[in-house]
Design an enzyme around this catalytic site. Sequence first.
Site, short mmCIF file in Angstrom:
data_model
loop_
_atom_site.label_atom_id
_atom_site.label_comp_id
_atom_site.label_asym_id
_atom_site.label_seq_id
_atom_site.Cartn_x
_atom_site.Cartn_y
_atom_site.Cartn_z
N HIS A 197 6.00 -42.00 21.28
CA HIS A 197 6.93 -42.58 20.33
C HIS A 197 6.31 -42.74 18.95
CE1 HIS A 197 10.08 -42.95 23.01
NE2 HIS A 197 9.65 -43.99 23.69
N ARG A 340 19.62 -26.54 24.16
CA ARG A 340 18.97 -26.14 25.42
C ARG A 340 19.42 -27.10 26.52
NH1 ARG A 340 12.57 -26.23 25.99
NH2 ARG A 340 12.93 -28.45 26.22
N GLU A 439 9.76 -17.96 29.11
CA GLU A 439 8.58 -18.84 29.10
C GLU A 439 7.84 -18.83 30.44
OE1 GLU A 439 9.70 -22.89 28.24
OE2 GLU A 439 11.57 -22.74 29.34
N ASN A 462 4.87 -22.36 24.49
CA ASN A 462 4.13 -23.51 25.06
C ASN A 462 3.99 -23.34 26.57
OD1 ASN A 462 4.62 -24.26 22.48
ND2 ASN A 462 6.07 -25.88 22.96
N ASP A 463 5.10 -23.00 27.21
CA ASP A 463 5.02 -22.80 28.66
C ASP A 463 4.51 -21.41 29.02
OD1 ASP A 463 5.74 -25.16 30.07
OD2 ASP A 463 7.73 -24.99 29.15
N ARG A 473 -0.86 -27.33 30.04
CA ARG A 473 -0.75 -27.57 28.59
C ARG A 473 -1.08 -29.00 28.19
NH1 ARG A 473 5.80 -26.78 27.65
NH2 ARG A 473 5.67 -28.31 26.02
N CYS A 510 10.70 -20.15 19.81
CA CYS A 510 10.82 -21.59 19.50
C CYS A 510 9.61 -22.38 20.00
CB CYS A 510 12.11 -22.15 20.09
SG CYS A 510 12.17 -22.05 21.87
C1 PEP Z 1 8.08 -23.87 25.11
O1 PEP Z 1 7.78 -23.97 26.29
O2 PEP Z 1 7.48 -23.14 24.30
C2 PEP Z 1 9.19 -24.67 24.55
C3 PEP Z 1 9.64 -24.47 23.33
O3 PEP Z 1 9.73 -25.63 25.31
P1 PEP Z 1 9.06 -27.06 25.66
O4 PEP Z 1 7.88 -27.24 24.75
O5 PEP Z 1 10.15 -28.04 25.46
O6 PEP Z 1 8.68 -26.87 27.09
MG MG Z 2 9.15 -24.86 27.71
#
Ligand code: PEP
Ligand code: MG
Length: 588
Positions: A197, A340, A439, A462-463, A473, A510
């Site tokens: 937060h 999403r 992802e 990210n994933d 991660r 993204c």
């Molecule tokens: C990702 O995995 O790159 C992504 C944008 O989604 P999140 O970070 O919400 O898992």
């Molecule tokens: Mg993701």
Amino acid sequence: MNKSADSEITLKGINASPGICIGRAYLVDREGVEVINKYCILEKHIKSEVKRFKTAVQNARTELQAVIENSPQALQKAQILETHVLLLNDKLLYGRTIETIEKERVNAEWALKTVVTQIKAAFEEMTDVYLRERVSDIVHVSDLVMRNLVGAEVKDLGKIDKRVILVARDISPADTSQINLERIQGVVTDLGGKTSHTGIIARALEIPAVVGLEVATRRINNDDLLIVDGTTGTVIIQPSENTLVEYEDRKIHYERRQAVITRESRLETKTSDGHLYRVMGNIELPEEVVAVINYGGDGIGLYRTEFQYLNRPGFPSENELLESYKDVIEVMAPRPVIIRTLDINGDKALATSTTPAEDNPALGLRAIRYCLKHPEVFRTQLRAILRAAAFGDVRILIPMVSTYFEICEAKRLLDDTAKTLKKDRLPHKRGIPLGAMIEVPSAVVIADLIADEVDFFSIGTNDLIQYALAIDRGNRLVSHLYQPLDPAILRMIKRTADVARDKGIKVHMCGEMANSPLYTPLLLGMGLEDLSMNPQAIPAVKRMIRSISLSDARTITQDVFACKTAKQTFEILREAYGDLVENHLIEE
Ligand code: PEP
Ligand code: MG
């Protein structure tokens, strides 16, 4: 931690909100009530003990309500404090504490402490960083109740009467909302991650923040002079004259540059050889839309919808979801908003769930898997999205697609949902563009099959990095291996973009990789179209796009594909484009 000759100390933490500030430290003592004794309650006194607990909860609620009424608009909209009010009555916290008092015949303080310890342990096992960090909500709320139970005095942050940098173990949303924001230059905490937060609030209020420093409250004394660089995650305690001058320059430079590139950010984003791109913002809270617009975003490329499902008893209603989506869509119109669908492991979405915890939630019943297993939850969200779509340019994005079947099922449910809305004669829009998050490595491999069913891909690095390189991660121990430029990752991105081009669908990114302007030429060179990122990152990425030509970027991309390591690729990019990027935005 570095110590220089003249005793300045440099701490490295997590860059939670960008910008630089220089000022005096104000240490906030928010350790909570530390010493709790256990004592037994006689059968005949149990009722009054429960009543004492209920009164403490009631008082905590009254305090929170007062804080909500007096807090700034941005925080009211974040609804974090409303979530805390709901948590006060959550079965997990409220119900279990009463149960513990009754069954174990112990005092209310001890019962509350026991229950919070159990909840904390359960949350700590979660691999989803965002969810793991939500344990802080429970801690803040229980701390408030505990203070009421033991009658501890709460320090009033509203009384801070000078411009300071707040230094704390952690800062609760209730604390933050009491603060006179004009007096706060920056925030530094021991705990928390990017999605805590403190980070979310600091970004919404646009003050620099460095979190997760672990030792900040031990190393920093009240009134110490501090430099906080929220862009790089650096805090310097008692800086030397030279460092101070250096950072004063950097601060002026940073602010001037931000002002210029933010102004430019409203211009069209075309490469020097005429290729037009859309640079959009990622949001988690509806009010972050303001930041996307301020930073010149061309739409919302990723609206993470999990926030509304967390820390509350039960699920949000269709109308509740509709209202928050509508808010975002109306403000952004005519720009696109990509919503999403729920990316969460349901067991953890609901604090009150009775489903057993999974050993490995990152590989478990997450995102679309959860939604297909709980079609009623999915349908409610889809109905809200299709109804909201009547108010602007809305697109749907399905997270964590790992098989062809999942995307077909999602489409079937979407179709069914549209039919029910028609039957109910509710205004909505059918046939809105549908995208799949790419992802999971299997989705890259079968991208050609998935492409036949969707209108666009959105690459979630990210994933993708987590699953492709087998790196948790959220695990600091392996964070050095988390390399977006690893050849394995670049090949996956390239394959996804190639398939999209061959199949005639759009491909976006993204994930966090899109935030870094140094990577932008490579992403364009690999064939990515729209990019979506943290709102604050938009101006620098737009400027990079305007400074380069796509044909040069393609040539560099070919060189990169001959590299065997992330380091070699990094050097090529730095050599070619480093001059166009601010030093602090180049991360190795
Ligand atoms: C990702 O995995 O790159 C992504 C944008 O989604 P999140 O970070 O919400 O898992
Ligand atoms: Mg993701």
